[in-house]
Scaffold this motif. Structure first.
Motif, PDB file in Angstrom:
ATOM      1  N   SER A  77     -43.503  22.173 -48.695  1.00 39.80           N
ATOM      2  CA  SER A  77     -44.649  21.721 -47.890  1.00 39.80           C
ATOM      3  C   SER A  77     -44.176  21.067 -46.602  1.00 39.80           C
ATOM      4  CB  SER A  77     -45.497  20.747 -48.714  1.00 39.80           C
ATOM      5  OG  SER A  77     -46.600  20.298 -47.958  1.00 39.80           O
ATOM      6  N   ALA A  78     -43.151  20.223 -46.692  1.00 38.34           N
ATOM      7  CA  ALA A  78     -42.611  19.598 -45.478  1.00 38.34           C
ATOM      8  C   ALA A  78     -41.986  20.633 -44.554  1.00 38.34           C
ATOM      9  CB  ALA A  78     -41.581  18.534 -45.871  1.00 38.34           C
ATOM     10  N   ALA A  79     -41.259  21.590 -45.137  1.00 39.30           N
ATOM     11  CA  ALA A  79     -40.655  22.644 -44.309  1.00 39.30           C
ATOM     12  C   ALA A  79     -41.716  23.500 -43.653  1.00 39.30           C
ATOM     13  CB  ALA A  79     -39.739  23.502 -45.179  1.00 39.30           C
ATOM     14  N   MET A  80     -42.803  23.777 -44.353  1.00 38.64           N
ATOM     15  CA  MET A  80     -43.900  24.558 -43.784  1.00 38.64           C
ATOM     16  C   MET A  80     -44.524  23.836 -42.595  1.00 38.64           C
ATOM     17  SD  MET A  80     -45.909  27.239 -44.060  1.00 38.64           S
ATOM     18  CE  MET A  80     -45.677  27.803 -45.724  1.00 38.64           C
ATOM     19  N   SER A  81     -44.782  22.544 -42.756  1.00 34.82           N
ATOM     20  CA  SER A  81     -45.366  21.779 -41.649  1.00 34.82           C
ATOM     21  C   SER A  81     -44.416  21.714 -40.467  1.00 34.82           C
ATOM     22  CB  SER A  81     -45.707  20.358 -42.135  1.00 34.82           C
ATOM     23  OG  SER A  81     -46.643  20.389 -43.181  1.00 34.82           O
ATOM     24  N   GLY A  82     -43.141  21.436 -40.723  1.00 33.76           N
ATOM     25  CA  GLY A  82     -42.178  21.334 -39.631  1.00 33.76           C
ATOM     26  C   GLY A  82     -41.953  22.644 -38.920  1.00 33.76           C
ATOM     27  N   LEU A  83     -41.819  23.734 -39.667  1.00 35.29           N
ATOM     28  CA  LEU A  83     -41.582  25.044 -39.051  1.00 35.29           C
ATOM     29  C   LEU A  83     -42.788  25.499 -38.240  1.00 35.29           C
ATOM     30  CD1 LEU A  83     -39.674  27.439 -38.748  1.00 35.29           C
ATOM     31  CD2 LEU A  83     -40.624  28.385 -40.861  1.00 35.29           C
ATOM     32  N   THR A  84     -43.987  25.273 -38.775  1.00 43.17           N
ATOM     33  CA  THR A  84     -45.197  25.664 -38.043  1.00 43.17           C
ATOM     34  C   THR A  84     -45.345  24.836 -36.765  1.00 43.17           C
ATOM     35  OG1 THR A  84     -46.265  26.243 -40.141  1.00 43.17           O
ATOM     36  CG2 THR A  84     -47.700  25.938 -38.221  1.00 43.17           C
ATOM     37  N   TRP A  85     -44.996  23.548 -36.844  1.00 47.98           N
ATOM     38  CA  TRP A  85     -45.094  22.695 -35.645  1.00 47.98           C
ATOM     39  C   TRP A  85     -44.098  23.148 -34.578  1.00 47.98           C
ATOM     40  CZ3 TRP A  85     -41.578  19.346 -33.297  1.00 47.98           C
ATOM     41  CH2 TRP A  85     -42.096  18.507 -32.311  1.00 47.98           C
ATOM     42  N   LEU A  86     -42.885  23.510 -34.994  1.00 50.81           N
ATOM     43  CA  LEU A  86     -41.896  24.001 -34.030  1.00 50.81           C
ATOM     44  C   LEU A  86     -42.348  25.313 -33.397  1.00 50.81           C
ATOM     45  CD1 LEU A  86     -38.541  23.235 -35.901  1.00 50.81           C
ATOM     46  CD2 LEU A  86     -39.421  22.123 -33.833  1.00 50.81           C
ATOM     47  N   GLU A  87     -42.879  26.214 -34.218  1.00 49.02           N
ATOM     48  CA  GLU A  87     -43.359  27.492 -33.670  1.00 49.02           C
ATOM     49  C   GLU A  87     -44.524  27.276 -32.710  1.00 49.02           C
ATOM     50  OE1 GLU A  87     -42.222  30.686 -37.176  1.00 49.02           O
ATOM     51  OE2 GLU A  87     -44.176  29.684 -37.249  1.00 49.02           O
ATOM     52  N   ASP A  88     -45.410  26.332 -33.036  1.00 49.40           N
ATOM     53  CA  ASP A  88     -46.508  26.031 -32.113  1.00 49.40           C
ATOM     54  C   ASP A  88     -45.979  25.476 -30.795  1.00 49.40           C
ATOM     55  OD1 ASP A  88     -48.343  26.902 -33.929  1.00 49.40           O
ATOM     56  OD2 ASP A  88     -48.911  24.907 -34.658  1.00 49.40           O
ATOM     57  N   SER A  89     -44.922  24.661 -30.870  1.00 51.51           N
ATOM     58  CA  SER A  89     -44.339  24.105 -29.645  1.00 51.51           C
ATOM     59  C   SER A  89     -43.678  25.182 -28.804  1.00 51.51           C
ATOM     60  CB  SER A  89     -43.304  23.025 -30.005  1.00 51.51           C
ATOM     61  OG  SER A  89     -43.901  21.986 -30.746  1.00 51.51           O
ATOM     62  N   ILE A  90     -43.018  26.135 -29.458  1.00 53.19           N
ATOM     63  CA  ILE A  90     -42.320  27.196 -28.726  1.00 53.19           C
ATOM     64  C   ILE A  90     -43.313  28.156 -28.087  1.00 53.19           C
ATOM     65  CG2 ILE A  90     -40.783  29.193 -28.989  1.00 53.19           C
ATOM     66  CD1 ILE A  90     -39.343  27.607 -31.190  1.00 53.19           C
ATOM     67  N   PHE A  91     -44.336  28.525 -28.816  1.00 57.80           N
ATOM     68  CA  PHE A  91     -45.274  29.533 -28.325  1.00 57.80           C
ATOM     69  C   PHE A  91     -46.546  28.918 -27.745  1.00 57.80           C
ATOM     70  CE2 PHE A  91     -42.721  31.660 -31.554  1.00 57.80           C
ATOM     71  CZ  PHE A  91     -42.299  32.784 -30.857  1.00 57.80           C
ATOM     72  N   SER A  92     -46.516  27.619 -27.462  1.00 58.08           N
ATOM     73  CA  SER A  92     -47.629  26.927 -26.782  1.00 58.08           C
ATOM     74  C   SER A  92     -48.954  27.135 -27.509  1.00 58.08           C
ATOM     75  CB  SER A  92     -47.746  27.404 -25.335  1.00 58.08           C
ATOM     76  OG  SER A  92     -46.539  27.158 -24.634  1.00 58.08           O
ATOM     77  N   SER A  93     -48.945  26.955 -28.805  1.00 55.07           N
ATOM     78  CA  SER A  93     -50.181  27.035 -29.587  1.00 55.07           C
ATOM     79  C   SER A  93     -50.341  25.736 -30.361  1.00 55.07           C
ATOM     80  CB  SER A  93     -50.142  28.234 -30.543  1.00 55.07           C
ATOM     81  OG  SER A  93     -49.042  28.115 -31.424  1.00 55.07           O
ATOM     82  N   ARG A  94     -51.463  25.612 -31.044  1.00 56.42           N
ATOM     83  CA  ARG A  94     -51.727  24.372 -31.754  1.00 56.42           C
ATOM     84  C   ARG A  94     -52.474  24.672 -33.046  1.00 56.42           C
ATOM     85  NH1 ARG A  94     -55.875  20.419 -31.768  1.00 56.42           N
ATOM     86  NH2 ARG A  94     -55.100  18.317 -32.253  1.00 56.42           N
ATOM     87  N   THR A  95     -52.005  24.059 -34.142  1.00 57.39           N
ATOM     88  CA  THR A  95     -52.657  24.202 -35.451  1.00 57.39           C
ATOM     89  C   THR A  95     -53.248  22.861 -35.835  1.00 57.39           C
ATOM     90  OG1 THR A  95     -51.062  25.892 -36.143  1.00 57.39           O
ATOM     91  CG2 THR A  95     -52.354  24.825 -37.873  1.00 57.39           C
ATOM     92  N   LYS A  96     -54.551  22.817 -36.015  1.00 55.12           N
ATOM     93  CA  LYS A  96     -55.224  21.579 -36.368  1.00 55.12           C
ATOM     94  C   LYS A  96     -54.972  21.220 -37.843  1.00 55.12           C
ATOM     95  CE  LYS A  96     -59.022  22.188 -33.067  1.00 55.12           C
ATOM     96  NZ  LYS A  96     -60.496  22.287 -32.923  1.00 55.12           N
ATOM     97  N   ASN A  97     -54.879  19.930 -38.093  1.00 53.93           N
ATOM     98  CA  ASN A  97     -54.722  19.415 -39.467  1.00 53.93           C
ATOM     99  C   ASN A  97     -53.583  20.127 -40.195  1.00 53.93           C
ATOM    100  OD1 ASN A  97     -57.053  17.773 -39.051  1.00 53.93           O
ATOM    101  ND2 ASN A  97     -58.360  19.519 -39.612  1.00 53.93           N
TER     102      ASN A  97
END
Length: 398
Positions: A111-131
């Motif tokens: 769960s922590a890896a999922m949150s961290g990886l998704t946050w990094l991908e959002d930062s790289i590709f300029s997107s945002r995932t709520k909650n």
């Protein structure tokens, strides 16, 4: 032994009168050199023959004449038969505590890896995932429960992690459901006492030794720690296994008996009740030969040995023993085989664990809801208070 005595009386041409020792024991030596029980009666020449059968020991052979062995006897433990017990926490026993801990750690890490990886991908590709955190936790619980989820990471890195966890959770839950089904279909029976080590390690069931018997002397004279504990921590003595068979079946104590008497008691129990209430331990404590005892220097010993040899050679002695233990086959099976045919319905205790979890979850949800109501009302009251007490600006236009 009654049959053997009748044959000996016929073949050796004597008449007999049965008598019992006042103390009703087999016979053991006192510190002053005298003997109790039937051996004591032989020693004092009050009787000519003691049928027993007696476990052959060096001390008994020194004060009486022992016949040739009549049989070979194993000694074991006789106790109340264990039964299948419903377990409220049975649904948690499919895995060991270590496996449950590893699953919990895996959920937290993934769960922590999922949150961290998704946050990094959002930062790289300029997107945002709520909650993001709550979505990762809920997704983790849904996949572990084999439920579908509407949310997935948008990029390949996160989806690769998702695929790995889906495969792992499939293995976890398939194993869990299979083991749980097997446990409910064939319930296991815990056998608390099956050896001397088990006997001294538990404190729920007392054990007793047969007073004045060779077994009592065997443990009394033992030098190893285990058998010394059996003797020193015993709960007393009892008359004999056959006389106290009902008390043993009722679970009052564990008795150490010879195998033939144990099987005879089990045969009596099944013949009278139609059920098995007695259990014989798998471990044989020790083995010995049993024989008939005669007064020292008895004129009957030689002829008696010939009779015993003839009866053993013809198989008659074995037949007499087997005739007394005819109904033991079912009771000698392991206790896990005592279940009724067909599928038995689950009782409340067996299914109580999941119901308790459901009740705890409902209670927690209700408590959370009440907290939300209280917090929202407090927030509304504060907002109202601020609105009603705000300063009013008045003035005159000129």
């Amino acid at each position: 032994m009654a049959n053997l005595l009748d044959v000996m009386a016929t073949q050796m041409d004597f008449q007999y009168e049965l008598t019992r020792p006042a103390d009703r024991v087999w016979g053991s030596e006192f510190p002053n050199g005298s003997w109790s029980g039937m051996i004591g009666m032989l020693r004092r020449e009050e009787v000519e023959i003691a049928m027993g059968p007696f476990t052959v020991t060096q001390k008994r052979a020194s004060v009486s004449d022992i016949s040739m062995p009549v049989a070979f006897a194993n000694k074991g433990m006789l106790m109340q038969r264990p039964t299948a017990q419903s377990d409220v926490a049975g649904f948690l026993r499919t895995f060991s505590p270590e496996v449950w801990l590893l699953i919990l750690v895996s959920m937290v890490v993934v769960s922590a890896a999922m949150s961290g990886l998704t946050w990094l991908e959002d930062s790289i590709f300029s997107s945002r995932t709520k909650n993001l955190t709550s979505k990762s936790i809920i997704w983790m619980a849904q996949t572990l429960a084999q439920e579908s989820s509407h949310w997935l990471p948008r990029r390949d890195g996160g989806r690769l992690l998702v695929s790995t966890w889906l495969l792992a959770s499939l293995v976890f839950m398939s194993s869990y459901s299979g083991i749980l089904t097997a446990m409910l279909t064939v319930p296991s029976v815990t056998i608390p006492i099956d050896s001397l080590e088990d006997l001294v390690a538990q404190s729920d069931m007392p054990w007793k030794l047969e007073g004045g018997s060779s077994m009592f002397l065997y443990f009394q004279d033992a030098t190893d720690d285990l058998r010394r504990r059996v003797f020193e921590e015993r709960g007393g003595t009892f008359k004999d296994c056959w006389a106290d068979r009902q008390a043993i079946a009722d679970g009052e104590f564990v008795a150490i008996c010879d195998e033939v008497t144990m099987k005879k008691a089990m045969s009596w129990d099944f013949s009278t009740t139609g059920q098995c209430h007695l259990y014989k331990s798998r471990e044989n404590i020790y083995s010995s030969t049993v024989a008939v005892a005669f007064r020292a220097g008895s004129m009957y010993l030689s002829h008696a040995n010939q009779v015993i040899l003839a009866l053993k050679g013809s198989g008659i002695l074995d037949k007499w023993v087997n005739d007394q233990i005819t109904n033991t086959s079912l009771c000698l099976r392991p206790p896990s085989a005592d279940r009724s045919e067909g599928i038995a319905p689950l009782n409340f205790e067996a299914f109580g664990g999941p119901l308790l979890v459901l009740a705890a979850g409902f209670s927690l949800a209700t408590f959370t809801f009440l907290c939300e109501v209280v917090i929202s009302r407090c927030g509304w009251s504060t907002a109202t208070l601020r609105t009603t007490t705000a300063p009013t600006i008045t003035g005159t236009l000129h």
